[in-house]
Design a protein around this motif. Sequence first.
Motif, mmCIF file in Angstrom:
data_model
loop_
_atom_site.group_PDB
_atom_site.id
_atom_site.type_symbol
_atom_site.label_atom_id
_atom_site.label_comp_id
_atom_site.label_asym_id
_atom_site.label_seq_id
_atom_site.Cartn_x
_atom_site.Cartn_y
_atom_site.Cartn_z
ATOM 1 N N GLU A 222 41.031 29.339 53.226
ATOM 2 C CA GLU A 222 41.955 29.641 54.313
ATOM 3 C C GLU A 222 43.004 28.547 54.476
ATOM 4 O OE1 GLU A 222 41.748 31.054 59.001
ATOM 5 O OE2 GLU A 222 40.134 29.833 58.176
ATOM 6 N N ILE A 223 42.578 27.291 54.436
ATOM 7 C CA ILE A 223 43.526 26.187 54.579
ATOM 8 C C ILE A 223 44.484 26.137 53.396
ATOM 9 C CG2 ILE A 223 43.719 23.669 54.578
ATOM 10 C CD1 ILE A 223 41.278 23.506 56.288
ATOM 11 N N GLY B 250 46.938 28.896 53.677
ATOM 12 C CA GLY B 250 47.811 28.639 54.817
ATOM 13 C C GLY B 250 48.859 27.585 54.531
ATOM 14 N N ARG B 251 48.496 26.545 53.799
ATOM 15 C CA ARG B 251 49.466 25.503 53.457
ATOM 16 C C ARG B 251 50.537 26.040 52.524
ATOM 17 N NH1 ARG B 251 44.877 20.785 52.491
ATOM 18 N NH2 ARG B 251 44.653 20.179 54.699
ATOM 19 N N GLN C 250 52.909 28.072 54.568
ATOM 20 C CA GLN C 250 53.845 27.259 55.340
ATOM 21 C C GLN C 250 55.024 26.826 54.471
ATOM 22 O OE1 GLN C 250 51.977 24.437 58.383
ATOM 23 N NE2 GLN C 250 50.198 24.921 57.115
ATOM 24 N N GLU D 130 46.459 22.602 62.813
ATOM 25 C CA GLU D 130 46.792 22.934 61.432
ATOM 26 C C GLU D 130 46.324 24.338 61.069
ATOM 27 O OE1 GLU D 130 46.314 21.234 56.878
ATOM 28 O OE2 GLU D 130 44.747 20.812 58.340
ATOM 29 N N CYS E 166 48.492 27.478 59.894
ATOM 30 C CA CYS E 166 48.217 28.153 58.632
ATOM 31 C C CYS E 166 48.132 29.664 58.826
ATOM 32 C CB CYS E 166 46.914 27.626 58.036
ATOM 33 S SG CYS E 166 47.017 25.964 57.322
ATOM 34 N N ARG E 167 47.416 30.081 59.845
ATOM 35 C CA ARG E 167 47.248 31.516 60.085
ATOM 36 C C ARG E 167 48.573 32.170 60.454
ATOM 37 N NH1 ARG E 167 41.766 30.425 63.680
ATOM 38 N NH2 ARG E 167 40.337 30.182 61.914
#
Length: 256
Positions: free
Chosen positions: A96-97, A100-101, A104, A206, A210-211
Amino acid sequence: MKLAVIASLLTSAAAFTPSSTKQAAQKALNAVPFNRPSEALPFSKNGCPATLDGSLPGDAGFDPVGFSTTPIVDLFDSKSGGKDTMSDLYWLREAEITHGRIAQLAVVGFIWPALFGTFPGNEWTGVDAYSYVNPLEALDHVPGFAVSQIVAAMSWVELKRVSLIKEQGASRIPGDLLLGQGPGDRINPFGLNYTPEEFYEKQVQEIKHCRLAMLGAFGLYCQAANSGLDIKSQLGAALQYPEWYAKAGYFIPEGI
């Protein structure tokens, strides 16, 4: 009237449903029960699986499908067999992170060229190679060497992340690239030194960004593909008065 009759029939049928069936309906994959209240789904009494215990930053108990109940370790880390690696939930947070990054960066890539301009071209790449402000259109004109540089940089970061996952094992913090504040030897150019409470809040911020970015990147992509315009042109057209406004002004008194 028909809807009322159908609703009453369904309610009556539910009253005769065996309790064992109701209990089975409260279980997700891997026999994990949905037995916790969900902050994200307050209307559901037990809308959260037991795997989401609130320990992860940004955990609001939203998992109606039951992704967090699936055995992910064997899928992503078949060599360790789950003995010395992150838990299933931490593997999902890692994914997920990471997504998400990337999202972004994608959102910035959609917005930046139209608002602040693009790189200048040259005779080798083409004078107008970087002048396209719609990212989807730019991919058809940017030199292949430039795209290869982006792919190479992304591959290096991903290989580095995989090596850290293998090295850190079960003690790994999901998404940690040894940048900024954290345990062990790392690069911290800004000298970040938050308290545990502040650091936890930054982690929550953060994951929320991300979401939001994943939703935003998907929306930007669909809109750019549908309209063929960059984000600035789309917003500019939305803020303009329609053509009929001038004509309607003759018939509508001011102040109404």
